[in-house]
Motif scaffolding. Structure first.
Motif: not given
Length: 52
Positions: A6-25
């Motif tokens: 769900k989350y990852m740390r790259i360097g000193t920053s935190l990131y959340k893994v998300v799923r985004r819908p595209g135009l094609s669905g």
């Protein structure tokens, strides 16, 4: 989705893994910058946070 990261740390920053819908669905997995405060609000207080 329970076993996925769900989350990852790259360097000193935190990131959340998300799923985004595209135009094609279709859904695309991407990462967005996140904060410890937002993780605390999203998860329980027993959540194991990435170490800084």
């Amino acid at each position: 989705m329970e076993d996925e990261i769900k989350y990852m740390r790259i360097g000193t920053s935190l990131y959340k893994v998300v799923r985004r819908p595209g135009l094609s669905g279709s859904m695309t997995k991407t990462i967005i910058q996140w904060s410890y405060g937002a993780i605390r609000q999203d998860e329980s207080k027993d959540h194991q946070y990435p170490q800084v």
